[in-house]
Design a protein around this motif. Sequence first.
Motif, PDB file in Angstrom:
ATOM      1  N   THR A  39       0.858  -1.181   0.000  1.00 39.18           N
ATOM      2  CA  THR A  39       0.000   0.000   0.000  1.00 39.18           C
ATOM      3  C   THR A  39       0.894   1.230   0.000  1.00 39.18           C
ATOM      4  N   THR A  40       0.390   2.308  -0.573  1.00 39.91           N
ATOM      5  CA  THR A  40       1.138   3.562  -0.512  1.00 39.91           C
ATOM      6  C   THR A  40       0.572   4.374   0.636  1.00 39.91           C
ATOM      7  N   MET A  41       1.450   5.086   1.297  1.00 38.49           N
ATOM      8  CA  MET A  41       1.042   5.882   2.448  1.00 38.49           C
ATOM      9  C   MET A  41       1.886   7.145   2.507  1.00 38.49           C
ATOM     10  N   GLN A  80       5.717  10.129  -0.041  1.00 42.13           N
ATOM     11  CA  GLN A  80       4.993   8.886  -0.304  1.00 42.13           C
ATOM     12  C   GLN A  80       5.914   7.709   0.023  1.00 42.13           C
ATOM     13  N   ALA A  81       5.374   6.717   0.661  1.00 37.15           N
ATOM     14  CA  ALA A  81       6.145   5.514   0.992  1.00 37.15           C
ATOM     15  C   ALA A  81       5.311   4.286   0.627  1.00 37.15           C
TER      16      ALA A  81
END
Length: 130
Positions: A39-41, A80-81
């Motif tokens: 997922t991107t977070m 963004q991670a």
Amino acid sequence: MLSRTLPPLTVLFLLLPGQGSTLNPNDPNVCSYWESYTTTMKESYSHPYTQLPTEPCNQPWGHDHSCPQPKIVYRTAYRQAVKVDHRRRLRCCQGYYESTGACVRESSQTPPPPTHPRILALPATSGPQP
């Protein structure tokens, strides 16, 4: 029409293979496995930057310490991670397939062994008999 009664994401979820039905984890023919997904977070971090002095240097010919020096300060920044996570999934154990939310034994493609007594009692021959 199906999409008039359900939100679009629900319709998409039901159309994906293996997503529309749920298996009972207590069924002896249901096996579980761990699935990785990403997922991107948004994550925060401390970003260093140089803060220049606001006061002018009154004695530029003096020691280095007589004039205000730039300072390194830190601000919170965001980026963004991608996060890798794991979830437990259910599927039918080997030799079973899913049918209407239950795991059903696969039918074997080989025919059953013959049960006629004459076929079972054929003697083995080693060559032509006189």
